[in-house]
Scaffold this motif. Structure first.
Motif, PDB file in Angstrom:
ATOM      1  N   ARG A  35       0.348 -10.837   1.544  1.00  0.00           N
ATOM      2  CA  ARG A  35       1.366  -9.536   1.543  1.00  0.00           C
ATOM      3  C   ARG A  35       2.499  -9.935   0.538  1.00  0.00           C
ATOM      4  O   ARG A  35       2.963  -9.086  -0.145  1.00  0.00           O
ATOM      5  CB  ARG A  35       1.964  -9.180   2.858  1.00  0.00           C
ATOM      6  N   ARG A  39       3.155  -7.663  -2.557  1.00  0.00           N
ATOM      7  CA  ARG A  39       4.721  -6.900  -2.721  1.00  0.00           C
ATOM      8  C   ARG A  39       5.241  -7.260  -4.109  1.00  0.00           C
ATOM      9  O   ARG A  39       5.981  -6.639  -4.482  1.00  0.00           O
ATOM     10  CB  ARG A  39       5.666  -7.365  -1.627  1.00  0.00           C
ATOM     11  N   HIS A  72       6.098  -2.251  -0.740  1.00  0.00           N
ATOM     12  CA  HIS A  72       5.231  -1.915   0.684  1.00  0.00           C
ATOM     13  C   HIS A  72       3.981  -1.148   0.518  1.00  0.00           C
ATOM     14  O   HIS A  72       3.116  -1.255   1.107  1.00  0.00           O
ATOM     15  CB  HIS A  72       6.185  -1.078   1.404  1.00  0.00           C
ATOM     16  N   PHE A  76       0.485  -1.531   2.122  1.00  0.00           N
ATOM     17  CA  PHE A  76      -0.254  -0.496   2.992  1.00  0.00           C
ATOM     18  C   PHE A  76      -1.567   0.101   2.508  1.00  0.00           C
ATOM     19  O   PHE A  76      -2.443   0.186   3.059  1.00  0.00           O
ATOM     20  CB  PHE A  76       0.776   0.605   2.814  1.00  0.00           C
ATOM     21  N   CYS A 103       5.441   4.403   4.169  1.00  0.00           N
ATOM     22  CA  CYS A 103       6.339   3.374   3.803  1.00  0.00           C
ATOM     23  C   CYS A 103       7.841   3.614   3.717  1.00  0.00           C
ATOM     24  O   CYS A 103       8.713   2.647   3.782  1.00  0.00           O
ATOM     25  CB  CYS A 103       5.601   2.645   2.623  1.00  0.00           C
ATOM     26  N   TYR A 113       3.797  -3.368   9.395  1.00  0.00           N
ATOM     27  CA  TYR A 113       2.933  -2.275   8.652  1.00  0.00           C
ATOM     28  C   TYR A 113       1.878  -1.638   9.460  1.00  0.00           C
ATOM     29  O   TYR A 113       0.724  -1.551   9.122  1.00  0.00           O
ATOM     30  CB  TYR A 113       2.207  -3.168   7.278  1.00  0.00           C
ATOM     31  N   TYR A 114       2.341  -1.150  10.470  1.00  0.00           N
ATOM     32  CA  TYR A 114       2.022  -0.130  11.372  1.00  0.00           C
ATOM     33  C   TYR A 114       0.507  -0.762  12.003  1.00  0.00           C
ATOM     34  O   TYR A 114      -0.345  -0.443  11.647  1.00  0.00           O
ATOM     35  CB  TYR A 114       1.636   1.099  10.731  1.00  0.00           C
TER      36      TYR A 114
END
Length: 281
Positions: A35, A39, A72, A76, A103, A113-114
């Motif tokens: 991640r 990013r 983000h 995602f 996001c 992240y959900y």
């Protein structure tokens, strides 16, 4: 020999638990490293062009938040599957606008992240869905047209025409992506009940007091047919109240702050953002 076997069998669950903990921790570390790399990657120029031309709120964001949003979005888009339904071909525009609007809610929020689902199903336009409920001894099936829905621990479903309209119009207080992903934030706290995870433990009491009072006010206005900056659909349940106010917070921040200042402050603390500043000037 027998005693050694007994000791081994007794210690086996502990060994399994330690092994699981080690590999799970290693998996989490690898995920976070990935991640971080994602990013740090800039969005493709064609993705930035889509944001600039189709997502009205993007131009209002300060440059640092634009960069945060882009980071983000990279995560995602890597972790979620956006799938077309009803012969819809998923294009870059569809993927970018869904990711950007989803996001926006997690720009400054600590989170994951959900988590709990992967698939986002997209129909070309409003779709027909079946629902069932019990009426005494009878089970009743009804159909309704929908612009979106969020299944608890399941997929998010969206109508593309409403996704596009929500992205282009940042002032009408309606945004189907924000609404459905607010439900996803809500369910991170075990139940979809209008109580998301909050940044600090101290916030929960004040959140409950303010939102319960405001929800009662909205129910009264709905019964009386009175207008409000918050859409009347928010009065149907605490879960819908949280999702509807989220839309209002991001798209009508000045009106929400003027009519419901305590509610605005709670959402500012929840999202760690102040959209009023984006609309000034």
């Amino acid at each position: 020999m027998r005693q050694n076997l007994i000791y081994f069998l007794l210690s086996l669950p502990i060994l399994i638990m330690l092994a699981w903990f080690y590999f799970d921790k290693r998996k989490v570390k690898q995920r976070e490293l990935k991640r971080t790399r994602l990013r740090a990657q800039p969005l493709a120029p064609e993705y930035v062009h889509i944001l600039q031309t189709e997502f009205a709120l993007y131009a209002r964001l300060p440059s640092d938040l634009q960069r945060t949003l882009a980071g983000h979005m990279q995560v995602f888009l890597d972790e979620k599957d956006i799938l077309g339904r009803g012969d819809l071909e998923v294009t870059d525009t569809i993927r970018v606008l869904i990711a950007a609007q989803a996001c926006l809610l997690i720009l400054n929020r600590p989170g994951n992240y959900y988590p709990g689902f992967r698939s986002i199903l997209v129909y070309p336009e409003t779709y027909v869905a079946n629902s069932t409920h019990n009426d005494g001894m009878l089970q009743v099936t009804a159909t309704s047209t929908r612009a979106g829905e969020s299944w608890q621990r399941g997929p998010v479903i969206l109508a593309w025409d409403h996704v596009l309209q929500g992205a282009r119009d940042s002032r009408d207080g309606h945004n189907v992506v924000m609404h459905e992903f607010a439900h996803k934030l809500d369910e991170e706290n075990a139940a979809m009940d209008g109580l998301p995870l909050l940044p600090t433990a101290e916030q929960y009491q004040q959140w409950s007091e303010v939102l319960n009072a405001e929800f009662i006010v909205q129910q009264q206005k709905l019964a009386e047919g009175a207008d409000d900056v918050i859409d009347s659909y928010g009065a149907t349940s605490p879960a819908e109240f949280f999702a509807v106010v989220t839309e209002t917070f991001f798209e009508k921040p000045h009106q929400l702050g003027h009519c419901h200042p305590k509610l605005y402050e709670q959402f500012k603390l929840c999202y760690l953002l102040d959209p009023k500043a984006w609309f000034e000037g």
